[in-house]
Design a protein around this motif. Sequence first.
Motif, short mmCIF file in Angstrom:
data_model
loop_
_atom_site.label_atom_id
_atom_site.label_comp_id
_atom_site.label_asym_id
_atom_site.label_seq_id
_atom_site.Cartn_x
_atom_site.Cartn_y
_atom_site.Cartn_z
N ASN A 29 44.58 3.52 12.69
CA ASN A 29 44.99 2.78 13.87
C ASN A 29 44.84 3.60 15.15
O ASN A 29 45.65 3.54 16.04
CB ASN A 29 46.43 2.28 13.73
N GLU A 30 43.74 4.37 15.23
CA GLU A 30 43.48 5.15 16.43
C GLU A 30 42.62 4.36 17.40
O GLU A 30 41.81 3.53 17.01
CB GLU A 30 42.75 6.45 16.09
N LEU A 31 42.83 4.64 18.68
CA LEU A 31 42.05 4.03 19.76
C LEU A 31 41.28 5.11 20.49
O LEU A 31 41.78 6.21 20.68
CB LEU A 31 42.97 3.37 20.79
N GLU A 32 40.07 4.78 20.91
CA GLU A 32 39.39 5.62 21.89
C GLU A 32 40.04 5.24 23.21
O GLU A 32 39.83 4.15 23.73
CB GLU A 32 37.90 5.34 21.91
N TRP A 33 40.88 6.11 23.73
CA TRP A 33 41.76 5.75 24.82
C TRP A 33 41.13 5.98 26.19
O TRP A 33 41.07 5.08 27.01
CB TRP A 33 43.05 6.54 24.66
N CYS A 34 40.67 7.20 26.46
CA CYS A 34 40.07 7.46 27.76
C CYS A 34 38.94 8.47 27.64
O CYS A 34 38.84 9.20 26.66
CB CYS A 34 41.10 7.92 28.78
N GLN A 35 38.11 8.49 28.66
CA GLN A 35 36.91 9.31 28.68
C GLN A 35 36.95 10.19 29.93
O GLN A 35 37.23 9.70 31.03
CB GLN A 35 35.70 8.39 28.70
N VAL A 36 36.65 11.47 29.76
CA VAL A 36 36.72 12.43 30.86
C VAL A 36 35.42 13.23 30.90
O VAL A 36 34.89 13.60 29.85
CB VAL A 36 37.92 13.40 30.67
N THR A 37 34.92 13.49 32.10
CA THR A 37 33.70 14.29 32.23
C THR A 37 33.93 15.62 32.93
O THR A 37 33.00 16.37 33.16
CB THR A 37 32.62 13.50 33.00
N ASP A 38 35.17 15.93 33.27
CA ASP A 38 35.50 17.14 34.00
C ASP A 38 36.43 18.00 33.14
O ASP A 38 37.42 17.51 32.61
CB ASP A 38 36.18 16.77 35.32
N MET A 39 36.11 19.29 33.02
CA MET A 39 36.87 20.17 32.14
C MET A 39 38.30 20.42 32.65
O MET A 39 39.24 20.45 31.85
CB MET A 39 36.14 21.52 32.01
#
Length: 96
Positions: free
Chosen positions: A12-22
């Motif tokens: 029941n995991e979601l791909e929640w958010c995406q980040v391109t900055d370290m």
Amino acid sequence: METAYQKVKVHNELEWCQVTDMTTKERIEKLLLKNRVSYYVKWEKPGLFSRDKFGTCVFCVNQLQKEAAEDAIQSLIEEEKGKVKFINRKLDKTFY
């Protein structure tokens, strides 16, 4: 002796958010840990002709902790609006 819970597979995991900055990634990690939200990070490598060296970092959280995760990074979202993209889709792969 086997327990009844060993046969149950929960996914029941979601791909929640995406980040391109370290730096944004590190700030999100600290806020999630501080608020006791379990997560894992999935890395997507940049394409062959991409100018991005870092790639894309996708935070995955449990569906039941999605609201707690959103509450945890609310202040960060207001500061860094263009760096965090919310996906909110169910994972299509099973890892067990």
